[in-house]
Motif scaffolding. Structure first.
Motif, PDB file in Angstrom:
ATOM      1  N   UNK A 178       0.815  -1.227   0.000  1.00  0.00           N
ATOM      2  CA  UNK A 178       0.000   0.000   0.000  1.00  0.00           C
ATOM      3  C   UNK A 178       0.845   1.272   0.000  1.00  0.00           C
ATOM      4  N   UNK A 179       0.841   1.938  -1.127  1.00  0.00           N
ATOM      5  CA  UNK A 179       1.503   3.225  -1.276  1.00  0.00           C
ATOM      6  C   UNK A 179       0.585   4.128  -2.098  1.00  0.00           C
ATOM      7  N   UNK A 180       0.827   5.421  -2.054  1.00  0.00           N
ATOM      8  CA  UNK A 180      -0.002   6.332  -2.852  1.00  0.00           C
ATOM      9  C   UNK A 180       0.155   6.045  -4.349  1.00  0.00           C
ATOM     10  N   UNK A 181       1.373   5.667  -4.789  1.00  0.00           N
ATOM     11  CA  UNK A 181       1.604   5.428  -6.212  1.00  0.00           C
ATOM     12  C   UNK A 181       1.154   4.032  -6.667  1.00  0.00           C
ATOM     13  N   UNK A 182       0.656   3.204  -5.746  1.00  0.00           N
ATOM     14  CA  UNK A 182       0.088   1.907  -6.143  1.00  0.00           C
ATOM     15  C   UNK A 182      -1.432   1.893  -5.983  1.00  0.00           C
ATOM     16  N   UNK A 183      -1.912   2.250  -4.800  1.00  0.00           N
ATOM     17  CA  UNK A 183      -3.350   2.151  -4.537  1.00  0.00           C
ATOM     18  C   UNK A 183      -4.172   3.190  -5.287  1.00  0.00           C
ATOM     19  N   UNK A 184      -3.652   4.409  -5.428  1.00  0.00           N
ATOM     20  CA  UNK A 184      -4.439   5.446  -6.109  1.00  0.00           C
ATOM     21  C   UNK A 184      -4.621   5.130  -7.604  1.00  0.00           C
ATOM     22  N   UNK A 185      -3.558   4.789  -8.369  1.00  0.00           N
ATOM     23  CA  UNK A 185      -3.781   4.392  -9.768  1.00  0.00           C
ATOM     24  C   UNK A 185      -4.666   3.151  -9.906  1.00  0.00           C
ATOM     25  N   UNK A 186      -4.478   2.184  -8.995  1.00  0.00           N
ATOM     26  CA  UNK A 186      -5.320   0.988  -9.039  1.00  0.00           C
ATOM     27  C   UNK A 186      -6.775   1.353  -8.750  1.00  0.00           C
ATOM     28  N   UNK A 187      -6.980   2.314  -7.851  1.00  0.00           N
ATOM     29  CA  UNK A 187      -8.335   2.784  -7.566  1.00  0.00           C
ATOM     30  C   UNK A 187      -8.958   3.468  -8.770  1.00  0.00           C
ATOM     31  N   UNK A 188      -8.161   4.234  -9.497  1.00  0.00           N
ATOM     32  CA  UNK A 188      -8.659   4.897 -10.710  1.00  0.00           C
ATOM     33  C   UNK A 188      -9.101   3.858 -11.734  1.00  0.00           C
ATOM     34  N   UNK A 189      -8.328   2.769 -11.878  1.00  0.00           N
ATOM     35  CA  UNK A 189      -8.700   1.697 -12.810  1.00  0.00           C
ATOM     36  C   UNK A 189     -10.022   1.051 -12.405  1.00  0.00           C
ATOM     37  N   UNK A 190     -10.210   0.852 -11.100  1.00  0.00           N
ATOM     38  CA  UNK A 190     -11.493   0.312 -10.627  1.00  0.00           C
ATOM     39  C   UNK A 190     -12.636   1.237 -11.027  1.00  0.00           C
TER      40      UNK A 190
END
Length: 537
Positions: free
Chosen positions: A126-138
């Motif tokens: 969990x990092x800002x550069x992993x979870x935030x882009x993955x959240x955008x894809x969702x």
């Protein structure tokens, strides 16, 4: 060569349609010829799509409910959830109608559901550069997924109503009710998985007395007094060990893969029931810009505008129960490992009420059910403003969670069904708008999640719910007035067919003299059933 020629037409050129000419969908639509036994196959497909979403959201709901607690550092969990719904707002405007026509409803579901996998996997890092882009894809995948689901349920609901000779609106609401029954049980399974894993590990404490260690000083900042920026160092808000997060994430990732496989291999394509049937915009091969404009045109309809506040509230109340209630009330007073157990109560009650309200509606109508939802949420929000949570009274947490599930079931079934009833001819654009404004509610709630205290969030919920109820009442009044007008016209035409011209003139004159016109929504001239032919063998 037989026949004769006419020299008068010898040099004539064929007349081309004017730019912007739209052909009648009658030339594009599909005829659907079915036998009465097809109703069982329709029910099978409803069961498959409902089960697949249950498996899918076992993973996502279980993960989302933990975000504000397990990824609380710098508000990472809440920000990642906010990125999901911010992307979903954009996706609702640009993607659903376009992707559905390119991939068809079934394959849109398959590829959209796959978009959830990276977000689950990155819980391990969990990092800002992993979870935030993955959240955008969702978020980008979620809008086409939900629009496809709604289109599928609505269209097969129309076919089922024709086969069984039942009212279309009652069948659509019943199908949505069954879907949300299965979908809401995802709360049960997802939260059960997380709670069992967390409780069995060191974070659960291995006993039922772990709550006794919370100090009175910590406890006084729980409930409506809870503020995220002042919760650092709270004894009940520590992140679980990494090996427990790994175990939970692997289980959830397997659920995503299973859900995608169920849709891909077992769901019948909507083409079987007339994906391009008359009455659906799928019957027209529109350009990308025309598809985009359909979503914006939907926003201009008075009924759509009046339903915006209640749709925004649906997103906000779900965000509150999933992030604020779990953090400010459950985690703060009981501990993170108790979130799943409390949210199971929400999921079970929500699921039962979803199917119950879908079935009861045909006997008592939509309005009493929506009144119930409004009363429940007004009451709960008021109580939570004054209730001071304590680990000495755990049953109150379950009661609050369960009653919130009652209210949410009302909005999920009845407002979805109302969209399907009012905007039958523009299903994709209508449900895109529903998801857009619901997502806006999530974004708003998550945007102030880390800056406002729980008390102010509850006041905002009360205000939006009030506006939503006012908008719904106006929509219901207009709809019923229009229905009475239609019935009156039909009765007059049946009794005096020879006076149709005079009646039309009288109606036209009344409109000219200032009588307010009710918006012509899609059900008024609805003849969708013309293209469904039931054969009896």
């Amino acid at each position: 060569m037989t026949g004769f020629t006419n020299a008068g037409f010898e040099n004539d050129e064929p007349v081309k349609p004017k730019p912007g000419f739209e052909p009648d969908t009658a030339s594009l639509r599909e005829k659907v010829i079915l036998n009465p036994g097809e109703k069982w196959r329709i029910l099978k497909n409803i069961g498959i799509i409902s089960f697949a979403f249950m498996v899918q959201f076992t993973a996502f709901q279980g993960t989302a409910n933990l975000q504000s607690s397990i990824n609380a550092t710098d508000g990472l969990g809440t920000i990642s959830l906010s990125s999901i719904y911010a992307a979903l707002v954009v996706s609702c405007i640009f993607l659903p109608t376009l992707i559905i026509r390119k991939l068809t409803v079934k394959w849109t579901l398959v590829f959209s559901m796959l978009c959830y996998a990276p977000y689950i996997a990155f819980q391990l890092f969990p990092r800002f550069y992993t979870l935030v882009p993955a959240g955008i894809l969702v978020g980008l995948g979620a809008a086409p997924m939900w629009a496809s689901k709604a289109t599928y349920l609505t269209q097969v609901g129309q076919v089922y109503a024709k086969i069984t000779e039942q009212a279309v609106d009652a069948i659509i609401v019943r199908f949505f009710g069954f879907f949300f029954l299965a979908w809401q049980t995802a709360e049960l399974w997802g939260n059960l998985i997380s709670s069992l894993v967390l409780s069995s590990g060191g974070h659960g404490g291995g006993s039922g007395n772990d709550n006794s260690t919370i100090s009175e000083e910590d406890l006084q900042y729980c409930g409506a007094n809870f503020c995220v920026h002042g919760s650092n160092g709270h004894s009940n808000l520590e992140r679980p060990p990494d090996h427990e997060i790994f175990e939970i994430s692997m289980i959830y990732l397997s659920c995503i893969v299973a859900a995608v496989a169920i849709i891909a291999f077992f769901l019948d394509p909507l083409k079987r029931y007339g994906e391009k049937r008359k009455g659906s915009q799928s019957a027209q091969e529109l350009s990308g810009m025309e598809l985009l404009s359909a979503t914006f045109r939907q926003m201009k309809k008075p009924n759509q505008q009046l339903l915006i506040p209640i749709t925004v509230f649906i997103g906000m109340e779900q965000a509150f129960i999933g992030a604020d209630f779990t953090q400010a009330y459950v985690s703060c007073a009981l501990g993170i490992h108790q979130i799943g157990f409390v949210m199971i109560c929400f999921g079970v009650v929500n699921a039962i009420c979803s199917i119950l309200f879908g079935s009861v509606m045909k006997y008592i109508g939509r309005t009493p059910i929506i009144i119930l939802g409004a009363v429940v949420h007004f009451t709960l929000i008021t109580i939570e403003l004054f209730w001071r949570p304590s680990p000495d009274n755990p049953l109150i947490f379950y009661a609050m969670s369960g009653l919130w599930g009652v209210g949410d079931a009302v909005w999920q079934t009845q407002i979805n069904g109302l969209y399907g009833l009012l905007f039958r001819r523009n299903k994709e654009a209508a449900f895109s708008n529903y998801r857009l404004w619901e997502s806006a509610g999530f974004v708003i709630a998550y945007a102030y999640a880390t800056t406002l205290c729980a008390r102010m969030k509850l006041y905002i919920l009360l205000a939006v719910l009030t506006l939503g109820c006012i908008g719904y009442i106006i929509v219901e009044i207009l709809y019923r007035r229009k229905q009475r007008k239609i019935k009156k016209q039909e009765k007059a035409e049946a009794a005096e067919k020879e006076k149709e011209a005079a009646a039309a003139k009288a109606i036209a004159e009344s409109n000219i003299n200032g009588t307010p016109e009710v918006e012509e929504t899609d059900d008024e001239l609805d003849d969708l059933e013309e293209d469904i032919v039931v054969t009896h063998f």
